[in-house]
Design a protein around this motif. Structure first.
Motif, mmCIF file in Angstrom:
data_model
loop_
_atom_site.group_PDB
_atom_site.id
_atom_site.type_symbol
_atom_site.label_atom_id
_atom_site.label_comp_id
_atom_site.label_asym_id
_atom_site.label_seq_id
_atom_site.Cartn_x
_atom_site.Cartn_y
_atom_site.Cartn_z
ATOM 1 N N HIS A 227 83.799 -17.138 -90.911
ATOM 2 C CA HIS A 227 83.600 -18.527 -91.798
ATOM 3 C C HIS A 227 84.432 -18.154 -93.162
ATOM 4 O O HIS A 227 84.812 -19.187 -93.687
ATOM 5 C CB HIS A 227 82.144 -18.487 -92.126
ATOM 6 C CG HIS A 227 81.835 -19.568 -92.940
ATOM 7 N ND1 HIS A 227 81.418 -20.662 -92.387
ATOM 8 C CD2 HIS A 227 81.073 -19.421 -94.139
ATOM 9 C CE1 HIS A 227 81.249 -21.570 -93.396
ATOM 10 N NE2 HIS A 227 80.990 -20.776 -94.512
ATOM 11 N N GLU A 228 84.665 -16.934 -93.346
ATOM 12 C CA GLU A 228 85.271 -16.798 -94.792
ATOM 13 C C GLU A 228 86.649 -17.312 -94.523
ATOM 14 O O GLU A 228 87.396 -17.769 -95.391
ATOM 15 C CB GLU A 228 85.445 -15.358 -95.023
ATOM 16 C CG GLU A 228 86.234 -15.112 -96.119
ATOM 17 C CD GLU A 228 85.774 -15.648 -97.563
ATOM 18 O OE1 GLU A 228 86.743 -15.972 -98.601
ATOM 19 O OE2 GLU A 228 84.668 -16.163 -97.728
ATOM 20 N N ALA A 229 87.425 -16.974 -93.392
ATOM 21 C CA ALA A 229 88.796 -17.773 -92.927
ATOM 22 C C ALA A 229 88.719 -19.141 -93.197
ATOM 23 O O ALA A 229 89.730 -19.741 -93.758
ATOM 24 C CB ALA A 229 89.175 -17.166 -91.791
ATOM 25 N N GLU B 29 80.529 -26.857 -94.511
ATOM 26 C CA GLU B 29 78.900 -26.515 -94.976
ATOM 27 C C GLU B 29 79.004 -25.117 -95.191
ATOM 28 O O GLU B 29 79.556 -24.186 -94.367
ATOM 29 C CB GLU B 29 78.107 -26.916 -93.987
ATOM 30 C CG GLU B 29 77.971 -28.436 -93.713
ATOM 31 C CD GLU B 29 79.264 -28.871 -92.451
ATOM 32 O OE1 GLU B 29 79.998 -28.082 -92.291
ATOM 33 O OE2 GLU B 29 78.908 -29.955 -91.801
ATOM 34 N N PRO B 30 78.250 -24.571 -96.226
ATOM 35 C CA PRO B 30 77.868 -23.234 -96.379
ATOM 36 C C PRO B 30 77.377 -22.482 -95.162
ATOM 37 O O PRO B 30 76.203 -23.318 -94.701
ATOM 38 C CB PRO B 30 77.349 -23.099 -97.707
ATOM 39 C CG PRO B 30 76.922 -24.475 -97.949
ATOM 40 C CD PRO B 30 77.608 -25.416 -97.228
ATOM 41 N N GLN B 31 77.587 -21.127 -94.702
ATOM 42 C CA GLN B 31 76.748 -20.881 -93.692
ATOM 43 C C GLN B 31 76.175 -19.356 -93.920
ATOM 44 O O GLN B 31 77.146 -18.759 -94.934
ATOM 45 C CB GLN B 31 77.547 -20.643 -92.501
ATOM 46 C CG GLN B 31 77.984 -21.924 -91.806
ATOM 47 C CD GLN B 31 76.789 -22.773 -91.056
ATOM 48 O OE1 GLN B 31 75.731 -22.336 -90.945
ATOM 49 N NE2 GLN B 31 76.930 -24.111 -90.890
ATOM 50 N N ALA B 32 75.151 -18.941 -93.654
ATOM 51 C CA ALA B 32 74.634 -17.661 -93.924
ATOM 52 C C ALA B 32 74.850 -16.590 -92.459
ATOM 53 O O ALA B 32 73.657 -16.864 -91.923
ATOM 54 C CB ALA B 32 73.232 -17.455 -94.735
ATOM 55 N N TYR B 33 75.752 -16.306 -92.179
ATOM 56 C CA TYR B 33 75.808 -15.467 -90.635
ATOM 57 C C TYR B 33 75.091 -14.048 -91.124
ATOM 58 O O TYR B 33 75.653 -13.228 -92.019
ATOM 59 C CB TYR B 33 77.114 -15.446 -90.220
ATOM 60 C CG TYR B 33 77.737 -16.840 -89.707
ATOM 61 C CD1 TYR B 33 77.121 -17.393 -88.665
ATOM 62 C CD2 TYR B 33 78.733 -17.569 -90.523
ATOM 63 C CE1 TYR B 33 77.892 -18.589 -88.211
ATOM 64 C CE2 TYR B 33 79.056 -18.782 -90.051
ATOM 65 C CZ TYR B 33 78.629 -19.321 -88.957
ATOM 66 O OH TYR B 33 79.213 -20.414 -88.228
#
Length: 329
Positions: A20-22, A7-11
């Motif tokens: 999250h990019e890893a 799922e895409p996340q906006a941290y």
């Protein structure tokens, strides 16, 4: 085959974004390698609960002979591991000890296996002519730690569990290739279908991330101590629970991809026998137990017949189409 996408996340925090990019990078490599592989099933960012404990798995690969957990680590500098398996992370020339992500991944995998073992009879067929229940504790279990492409690893001795992210697909293939052989544990096609459906429906998403500060260590990734707690009022569902329930109800419940456990054929007929409903293979004559698992809540279901149509219903009140017998039966 990708069973669960990341799922895409906006941290709001830059270090959490790096973690999250890893995971996104690793999910990309796994999709490219196994997106069309019908015997390797990938679930990204899987979070399951058992008796108050939580297992958060960055990536899980389900294969014919067992499970592989892939733990993603974003490394902006360098990681070193000594002969005793002690980890040090280096940032701007300074070293700092860190918990072993290998042990972390193993703990997550152990909890997942305990959850699956709670549902052994629902998910696994009986072996030895139906006289003995097969068990999850005999399957192969492996963990891999994936270091992001920009990181560096210094290690003493052999440490096969630690690889660069782009090397993970090849390591997965090596593990699966070495897991076969005479007498090795192997899931049937029907068991793989039930297992992946069960895992997908058992996922418990976490609430949206907060702007909590992470440790500036040069190694980023999901940290157990920084996960925000979900506070709920007794008798009231949290917003995440309401949203998840709404999403599940809005999803169509597809007819499961059933196959003969002996030859894999989809030429089947549902019949009723001494031990309940079962699937009779029209190709080889073999029998396969009919064990529907609810795609909404993960509970086992019971079959109901109306003409040639079979519908499954679980104790939670969910119903879904299961199978339609051929017109010549």
């Amino acid at each position: 085959m990708i069973v669960k996408e990341l799922e895409p996340q906006a941290y709001p925090n830059s270090f959490r974004r790096a973690g999250h990019e890893a995971e996104r990078q690793m999910a990309h490599y796994l999709k490219r390698a196994f997106g069309d592989d019908r015997y390797k099933f990938v679930l990204n960012n899987l979070r399951v609960e058992r008796e108050g404990e939580v297992a958060q798995l960055d990536h899980l690969v389900v294969h014919r002979h067992g499970l592989i957990v892939v733990e993603s680590k974003s490394v902006a500098g360098q990681i070193s591991v000594n002969e005793q398996g002690e980890w040090t992370r280096w940032w701007k020339g300074q070293g700092r000890g860190m918990a072993s992500p290998i042990l972390q991944a193993r703990r997550q995998l152990d909890l997942l296996v305990r959850l699956l073992s709670d549902h052994t009879e629902e998910l696994l067929d009986r072996g030895v002519f139906g006289l003995r229940q097969r068990r999850f504790d005999t399957m192969r279990r492996d963990v891999l730690v994936a270091i992001s492409d920009g990181g560096r690893i210094t290690r003493k001795g052999t440490l096969a569990e630690v690889v660069k992210a782009d090397q993970v697909p090849d390591r997965v293939r090596e593990i699966v290739g070495a897991a076969g052989g005479f007498g090795a544990f192997a899931f049937s096609d029907a068991e793989l279908t039930r297992l992946t459906a069960f895992l997908r429906t058992r996922h418990q998403p976490l609430a949206a991330p907060t702007a909590a500060t992470d440790d500036i260590s040069g190694v980023h990734g999901p940290q157990e101590e920084s996960v925000p707690a979900v506070v709920s009022t007794p008798g009231l569902a949290t917003p995440g629970q309401v949203r998840t329930a709404q999403e599940r109800q809005s999803q169509a419940c597809p007819t499961p991809d059933l196959g003969c456990r002996t030859c894999g054929s989809a030429e089947l007929t549902v019949l009723y026998g001494k031990y309940g409903h079962y699937l009779k293979c029209r190709a080889c004559g073999g029998n396969t137990p009919a064990k529907p698992i609810c795609p909404t809540c993960g509970q086992p279901g019971r079959l109901h017949k109306a003409g040639r149509e079979f519908t499954a219903q679980c104790s939670g009140g969910h119903s879904w189409p299961y199978f339609t017998n051929p017109s010549d039966t």
